[in-house]
Design a protein around this motif. Structure first.
Motif, mmCIF file in Angstrom:
data_model
loop_
_atom_site.group_PDB
_atom_site.id
_atom_site.type_symbol
_atom_site.label_atom_id
_atom_site.label_comp_id
_atom_site.label_asym_id
_atom_site.label_seq_id
_atom_site.Cartn_x
_atom_site.Cartn_y
_atom_site.Cartn_z
ATOM 1 N N LEU A 173 0.821 -1.208 0.000
ATOM 2 C CA LEU A 173 0.000 0.000 0.000
ATOM 3 C C LEU A 173 0.853 1.255 0.000
ATOM 4 N N ASN A 174 1.970 1.206 0.734
ATOM 5 C CA ASN A 174 2.852 2.380 0.813
ATOM 6 C C ASN A 174 4.242 1.897 1.203
ATOM 7 N N SER A 175 5.261 2.372 0.502
ATOM 8 C CA SER A 175 6.629 1.913 0.762
ATOM 9 C C SER A 175 7.101 2.271 2.165
ATOM 10 N N VAL A 176 6.468 3.243 2.808
ATOM 11 C CA VAL A 176 6.819 3.581 4.193
ATOM 12 C C VAL A 176 6.630 2.375 5.095
ATOM 13 N N PHE A 177 5.682 1.493 4.739
ATOM 14 C CA PHE A 177 5.372 0.353 5.591
ATOM 15 C C PHE A 177 6.232 -0.870 5.292
ATOM 16 N N VAL A 178 7.236 -0.723 4.444
ATOM 17 C CA VAL A 178 8.298 -1.728 4.426
ATOM 18 C C VAL A 178 9.014 -1.608 5.765
ATOM 19 N N PRO A 179 9.188 -2.701 6.513
ATOM 20 C CA PRO A 179 9.706 -2.589 7.889
ATOM 21 C C PRO A 179 10.958 -1.731 8.025
ATOM 22 N N GLU A 180 11.941 -1.937 7.152
ATOM 23 C CA GLU A 180 13.177 -1.149 7.255
ATOM 24 C C GLU A 180 12.916 0.334 6.988
ATOM 25 N N ASN A 181 12.061 0.616 6.003
ATOM 26 C CA ASN A 181 11.727 2.011 5.714
ATOM 27 C C ASN A 181 10.972 2.648 6.871
ATOM 28 N N PHE A 182 10.100 1.884 7.495
ATOM 29 C CA PHE A 182 9.324 2.407 8.618
ATOM 30 C C PHE A 182 10.243 2.745 9.787
ATOM 31 N N VAL A 183 11.185 1.862 10.071
ATOM 32 C CA VAL A 183 12.131 2.112 11.158
ATOM 33 C C VAL A 183 12.930 3.384 10.886
ATOM 34 N N GLN A 184 13.427 3.509 9.661
ATOM 35 C CA GLN A 184 14.207 4.695 9.309
ATOM 36 C C GLN A 184 13.355 5.957 9.396
ATOM 37 N N PHE A 185 12.103 5.852 8.951
ATOM 38 C CA PHE A 185 11.190 6.994 9.018
ATOM 39 C C PHE A 185 10.968 7.424 10.466
ATOM 40 N N MET A 186 10.743 6.469 11.346
ATOM 41 C CA MET A 186 10.502 6.799 12.762
ATOM 42 C C MET A 186 11.737 7.417 13.411
ATOM 43 N N ILE A 187 12.925 6.926 13.034
ATOM 44 C CA ILE A 187 14.160 7.486 13.593
ATOM 45 C C ILE A 187 14.422 8.880 13.036
ATOM 46 N N ASP A 188 14.242 9.043 11.724
ATOM 47 C CA ASP A 188 14.498 10.348 11.108
ATOM 48 C C ASP A 188 13.528 11.413 11.620
ATOM 49 N N SER A 189 12.305 11.008 11.921
ATOM 50 C CA SER A 189 11.328 11.973 12.428
ATOM 51 C C SER A 189 11.484 12.245 13.913
ATOM 52 N N GLY A 190 12.405 11.533 14.574
ATOM 53 C CA GLY A 190 12.664 11.766 15.987
ATOM 54 C C GLY A 190 11.652 11.144 16.921
ATOM 55 N N VAL A 191 10.820 10.253 16.418
ATOM 56 C CA VAL A 191 9.792 9.645 17.263
ATOM 57 C C VAL A 191 10.409 8.666 18.246
ATOM 58 N N VAL A 192 11.422 7.889 17.802
ATOM 59 C CA VAL A 192 11.991 6.850 18.663
ATOM 60 C C VAL A 192 13.486 7.029 18.899
ATOM 61 N N GLY A 193 14.121 7.975 18.278
ATOM 62 C CA GLY A 193 15.548 8.156 18.479
ATOM 63 C C GLY A 193 16.094 9.180 17.508
ATOM 64 N N ASN A 194 17.317 9.578 17.733
ATOM 65 C CA ASN A 194 17.894 10.626 16.911
ATOM 66 C C ASN A 194 18.839 10.110 15.834
ATOM 67 N N THR A 195 19.364 8.922 16.002
ATOM 68 C CA THR A 195 20.332 8.399 15.032
ATOM 69 C C THR A 195 19.979 6.976 14.644
ATOM 70 N N ALA A 196 20.474 6.587 13.504
ATOM 71 C CA ALA A 196 20.203 5.235 13.016
ATOM 72 C C ALA A 196 20.937 4.175 13.818
ATOM 73 N N ILE A 197 21.939 4.557 14.603
ATOM 74 C CA ILE A 197 22.683 3.572 15.394
ATOM 75 C C ILE A 197 22.085 3.428 16.786
ATOM 76 N N ASN A 198 20.981 4.068 17.012
ATOM 77 C CA ASN A 198 20.313 3.967 18.301
ATOM 78 C C ASN A 198 19.529 2.663 18.342
ATOM 79 N N ASP A 199 20.128 1.612 18.984
ATOM 80 C CA ASP A 199 19.489 0.291 19.007
ATOM 81 C C ASP A 199 18.159 0.326 19.727
ATOM 82 N N VAL A 200 18.074 1.121 20.788
ATOM 83 C CA VAL A 200 16.822 1.218 21.531
ATOM 84 C C VAL A 200 15.737 1.816 20.642
ATOM 85 N N GLY A 201 16.080 2.862 19.902
ATOM 86 C CA GLY A 201 15.120 3.481 19.003
ATOM 87 C C GLY A 201 14.696 2.540 17.894
ATOM 88 N N THR A 202 15.648 1.763 17.364
ATOM 89 C CA THR A 202 15.325 0.802 16.311
ATOM 90 C C THR A 202 14.353 -0.251 16.823
#
Length: 320
Positions: free
Chosen positions: A62-91
């Motif tokens: 339905l939307n490429s955002v919902f590819v799991p890896e893309n969703f994780v990156q989207f949430m991290i980039d938007s600051g919802v779960v963490g500030n960097t891609a190496i933030n394991d807790v945010g991932t």
């Protein structure tokens, strides 16, 4: 001969309207409905896995955002779960949110009867039917009768439902990915068609256990009912979305273990039977008014609007 005794609490004075009858039957049989909900959840465990497969297949489509890896990156980039891609807790948190969204979608597919085991649903619908008819409810015998007497049509209806749901989701994703105005318009049409089918499918199970009508005519009547009661049916769609997805999601936003327990209890013991009985009661009122006319004259004047029940050689209805 029916030797079952109707409990006294099932008799409701005739001068009361359908709203009173609905609320009275709901209050009187709340424990029965909760028992039905538990059985519904347990018996449809195999379909929960089927629904998970559909969700994990179609969400990314339905939307490429919902590819799991893309969703994780989207949430991290938007600051919802963490500030960097190496933030394991945010991932980890992003993956948890993704699969929670999937769970809510699965609960909607199951609770709206789009992905269920048809014969079992016929058994539950038989219980709902006896509730709104005020005939007394005998949980296991009613469930057995509904399943035994209607397993062919209900199995076919459940297969139709899974196929139609899959086609709708496929069409929505296909047209959205076109990225054109026509694609957006076509996707919107299939979204609307999907939600129309949600209500139609619930009505179908109620009519299967209420009248002896070919399945094709049952779907026709259910669609006519939707058009006839367009406003209330849209309201029921909204209720399904709020009760099966939005309200549990809001509870999860508290991120407490108590909220998790409440949501699990909510799904397992209450909400599925509550919404299904509400739609079954609404459908039962329409069946009494339109498929079972009060006099032969009314039936003769409007024979083609709604398809009536077939009778056996003795003239008695089969399935009541």
């Amino acid at each position: 001969m029916n030797l079952k005794k109707v409990p006294r609490e099932d008799y409701v004075p005739e001068q009361h309207g359908p709203v009173f009858n609905y609320l009275y039957s709901f209050k009187t049989h709340i424990l029965t409905l909760m028992s039905v909900n538990v059985l519904f959840f347990l018996f449809n465990i195999p379909m929960i896995f089927v629904a998970f497969g559909l969700v994990l297949l179609f969400l990314p489509y339905l939307n490429s955002v919902f590819v799991p890896e893309n969703f994780v990156q989207f949430m991290i980039d938007s600051g919802v779960v963490g500030n960097t891609a190496i933030n394991d807790v945010g991932t980890d948190a992003a993956y948890q949110i993704y699969y929670l969204i999937s769970v809510f979608c699965v609960m909607f597919l199951i609770g709206s009867t789009l992905v269920v085991i048809g014969p079992f649903q016929a058994g539950f619908s038989q219980i709902y039917r006896n509730l709104y008819r005020q005939e007394g409810v005998f949980l296991f015998s009613d469930f057995k009768d509904g399943m035994k007497n209607n397993w062919k049509q209900s199995l076919a209806a459940s297969i139709v439902s899974v196929l139609f749901t899959s086609v709708c989701l496929l069409a929505i994703g296909f047209y959205l990915n076109l990225g054109t105005r026509f694609g957006t318009a076509a996707a919107t049409f299939f979204v609307l068609l999907f939600f129309v089918f949600v209500i139609v499918q619930n009505m179908v199970y109620t009519m299967i256990v209420s009248r002896d009508i070919p399945l094709g005519k049952i779907y026709k009547n259910a669609f006519l009912f939707f058009l006839l009661k367009f406003g209330p049916c849209l309201g029921m769609v909204l209720v399904l979305l709020v009760t099966l997805i939005i309200l549990p999601a809001l509870l999860f936003l508290t991120t407490t273990y108590f909220a998790l327990v409440v949501v699990i209890f909510y799904y397992v013991t209450f909400i599925f039977a509550a919404v299904q009985y509400s739609i079954a009661f609404f459908t039962g009122e329409l069946i009494k008014e339109y498929i079972e006319p009060k006099s032969p004259t009314v039936y003769e004047e409007e024979p083609d609007e709604f398809e009536g029940e077939e009778e056996d050689e003795t003239g008695e209805e089969d399935g009541d």
